[in-house]
Write an enzyme that holds these catalytic residues in place. Sequence first.
Site, PDB file in Angstrom:
ATOM      1  N   HIS A  24      -7.990  -1.059   6.255  1.00 29.00           N
ATOM      2  CA  HIS A  24      -8.298  -2.370   6.829  1.00 29.00           C
ATOM      3  C   HIS A  24      -8.913  -3.249   5.732  1.00 29.00           C
ATOM      4  O   HIS A  24      -9.755  -2.769   4.960  1.00 29.00           O
ATOM      5  CB  HIS A  24      -9.287  -2.214   7.997  1.00 29.00           C
ATOM      6  CG  HIS A  24      -9.596  -3.515   8.660  1.00 29.00           C
ATOM      7  ND1 HIS A  24      -8.699  -4.151   9.500  1.00 29.00           N
ATOM      8  CD2 HIS A  24     -10.674  -4.330   8.570  1.00 29.00           C
ATOM      9  CE1 HIS A  24      -9.227  -5.287   9.912  1.00 29.00           C
ATOM     10  NE2 HIS A  24     -10.420  -5.424   9.363  1.00 29.00           N
ATOM     11  N   ASN A  84       0.833  -1.213   0.000  1.00 31.31           N
ATOM     12  CA  ASN A  84       0.000   0.000   0.000  1.00 31.31           C
ATOM     13  C   ASN A  84       0.866   1.261   0.000  1.00 31.31           C
ATOM     14  O   ASN A  84       0.508   2.260  -0.627  1.00 31.31           O
ATOM     15  CB  ASN A  84      -0.961  -0.004   1.189  1.00 31.31           C
ATOM     16  CG  ASN A  84      -2.191  -0.842   0.912  1.00 31.31           C
ATOM     17  OD1 ASN A  84      -3.047  -0.446   0.123  1.00 31.31           O
ATOM     18  ND2 ASN A  84      -2.273  -2.022   1.531  1.00 31.31           N
ATOM     19  N   ASP A  89      -9.555  -0.378  14.536  1.00 33.63           N
ATOM     20  CA  ASP A  89     -10.385  -0.488  13.317  1.00 33.63           C
ATOM     21  C   ASP A  89     -11.730   0.226  13.457  1.00 33.63           C
ATOM     22  O   ASP A  89     -12.742  -0.201  12.893  1.00 33.63           O
ATOM     23  CB  ASP A  89     -10.582  -1.975  12.937  1.00 33.63           C
ATOM     24  CG  ASP A  89      -9.267  -2.667  12.655  1.00 33.63           C
ATOM     25  OD1 ASP A  89      -8.339  -1.997  12.181  1.00 33.63           O
ATOM     26  OD2 ASP A  89      -9.156  -3.872  12.930  1.00 33.63           O
ATOM     27  N   ALA A  98      -7.815  -4.024  -4.774  1.00 38.41           N
ATOM     28  CA  ALA A  98      -8.774  -2.940  -4.495  1.00 38.41           C
ATOM     29  C   ALA A  98      -8.163  -1.918  -3.526  1.00 38.41           C
ATOM     30  O   ALA A  98      -8.381  -0.706  -3.663  1.00 38.41           O
ATOM     31  CB  ALA A  98     -10.062  -3.521  -3.916  1.00 38.41           C
ATOM     32  N   MET A 103       1.453  -2.597  12.202  1.00 40.08           N
ATOM     33  CA  MET A 103       0.889  -3.596  13.115  1.00 40.08           C
ATOM     34  C   MET A 103       1.152  -3.215  14.567  1.00 40.08           C
ATOM     35  O   MET A 103       1.784  -3.959  15.322  1.00 40.08           O
ATOM     36  CB  MET A 103       1.484  -4.979  12.809  1.00 40.08           C
ATOM     37  CG  MET A 103       1.252  -5.432  11.382  1.00 40.08           C
ATOM     38  SD  MET A 103      -0.496  -5.506  10.959  1.00 40.08           S
ATOM     39  CE  MET A 103      -0.954  -6.975  11.856  1.00 40.08           C
ATOM     40  N   ARG A 104       0.693  -2.044  14.919  1.00 44.80           N
ATOM     41  CA  ARG A 104       0.889  -1.608  16.302  1.00 44.80           C
ATOM     42  C   ARG A 104      -0.250  -0.677  16.675  1.00 44.80           C
ATOM     43  O   ARG A 104      -0.625   0.209  15.885  1.00 44.80           O
ATOM     44  CB  ARG A 104       2.230  -0.866  16.397  1.00 44.80           C
ATOM     45  CG  ARG A 104       2.640  -0.582  17.803  1.00 44.80           C
ATOM     46  CD  ARG A 104       3.957   0.160  17.879  1.00 44.80           C
ATOM     47  NE  ARG A 104       4.061   0.716  19.211  1.00 44.80           N
ATOM     48  CZ  ARG A 104       4.603   0.094  20.249  1.00 44.80           C
ATOM     49  NH1 ARG A 104       5.164  -1.073  20.101  1.00 44.80           N
ATOM     50  NH2 ARG A 104       4.621   0.657  21.439  1.00 44.80           N
ATOM     51  N   ILE A 105      -0.774  -0.868  17.864  1.00 47.41           N
ATOM     52  CA  ILE A 105      -1.866  -0.016  18.319  1.00 47.41           C
ATOM     53  C   ILE A 105      -1.278   1.277  18.878  1.00 47.41           C
ATOM     54  O   ILE A 105      -0.289   1.252  19.625  1.00 47.41           O
ATOM     55  CB  ILE A 105      -2.706  -0.760  19.386  1.00 47.41           C
ATOM     56  CG1 ILE A 105      -3.441  -1.914  18.705  1.00 47.41           C
ATOM     57  CG2 ILE A 105      -3.680   0.184  20.078  1.00 47.41           C
ATOM     58  CD1 ILE A 105      -4.128  -2.856  19.658  1.00 47.41           C
TER      59      ILE A 105
HETATM   60  C1  GRF Z   1      -3.199  -4.767   4.016  1.00 49.30           C
HETATM   61  O1  GRF Z   1      -4.061  -5.833   3.710  1.00 49.30           O
HETATM   62  C2  GRF Z   1      -3.901  -3.750   4.866  1.00 49.30           C
HETATM   63  O2  GRF Z   1      -5.266  -3.650   4.608  1.00 49.30           O
HETATM   64  C3  GRF Z   1      -3.689  -4.281   6.259  1.00 49.30           C
HETATM   65  O3  GRF Z   1      -2.405  -4.839   6.250  1.00 49.30           O
HETATM   66  C4  GRF Z   1      -2.052  -5.205   4.912  1.00 49.30           C
HETATM   67  C5  GRF Z   1      -0.783  -4.493   4.609  1.00 49.30           C
HETATM   68  O4  GRF Z   1      -0.246  -4.876   3.377  1.00 49.30           O
HETATM   69  N1  GRF Z   1      -3.852  -3.251   7.247  1.00 49.30           N
HETATM   70  P1  GRF Z   1       0.957  -4.067   2.746  1.00 49.30           P
HETATM   71  O5  GRF Z   1       2.089  -4.077   3.764  1.00 49.30           O
HETATM   72  O6  GRF Z   1       0.478  -2.698   2.440  1.00 49.30           O
HETATM   73  O7  GRF Z   1       1.334  -4.838   1.510  1.00 49.30           O
END
Ligand code: GRF
Length: 218
Positions: free
Chosen positions: A111, A16, A147, A175, A92-94
């Site tokens: 998400h 992303n 989330d 998407a 991956m951290r709150i």
């Molecule tokens: C994605 O599926 C996003 O929606 C979720 O974690 C994943 C991250 O993928 N939060 P990337 O590191 O952007 O490839």
Amino acid sequence: MVKLKAAILISGRGSNMRALVAACNEPGFPAEVVLVISNNPDSSGLEYAKEAGLTSHVIDQKGFPKRAEFDAVLDSVLCDHKVELVCLAGFMRILSEELVNKWRDRIINIHPSLLPSFKGLNTHTRVLQSGVSFSGCTIHFVRPEMDDGPVIVQAAVPVHSGDTVENLDARVLAAEHRAYPLALRLIAEGRVRVVEETVKIDGAIAPADAMLNPIEES
Ligand code: GRF
């Protein structure tokens, strides 16, 4: 053109992040990526950020057992770089309530489900177990609860019979890579407002038709 200064926070592969960087590199795009931050020194996305010549910063969470200390460093790095919008992209951290409240409506997250359904981890597994016909992704403003927060953009994708987690993940991820740059652009254009915890977007047009799943063979 004065561009919105965005930071992207990652923990892993950063696909992303790449989609956002690619969008920002398009002529006339109203945002620029001024900073990439990872809480994981081994995240492969960091390599890409370096190759792409982006300013990157590691805040290794192993060095910060207390959430408040990690978040204080994060806050000061963001401020040092004059960041105006924080894009969480597989981070991956709150974040602490204090940090989220300080940056209210200036942190967004992606998400891989149609929120508020399927919050949390292992989303695609739970989607497939539930038997729903559609999944998708959501970009939303961040609130202290995980989330949670006003929805900015959603993309719906069909669930196919016989889907595996991998198939569904790939379809949703494609998407995501369209939806996240759209959300960033709308915000950077100053068209997004939060009114009573829902998002209003100036000049936004919604699709007219329902999407059915399944469809009859033609
Ligand atoms: C994605 O599926 C996003 O929606 C979720 O974690 C994943 C991250 O993928 N939060 P990337 O590191 O952007 O490839």
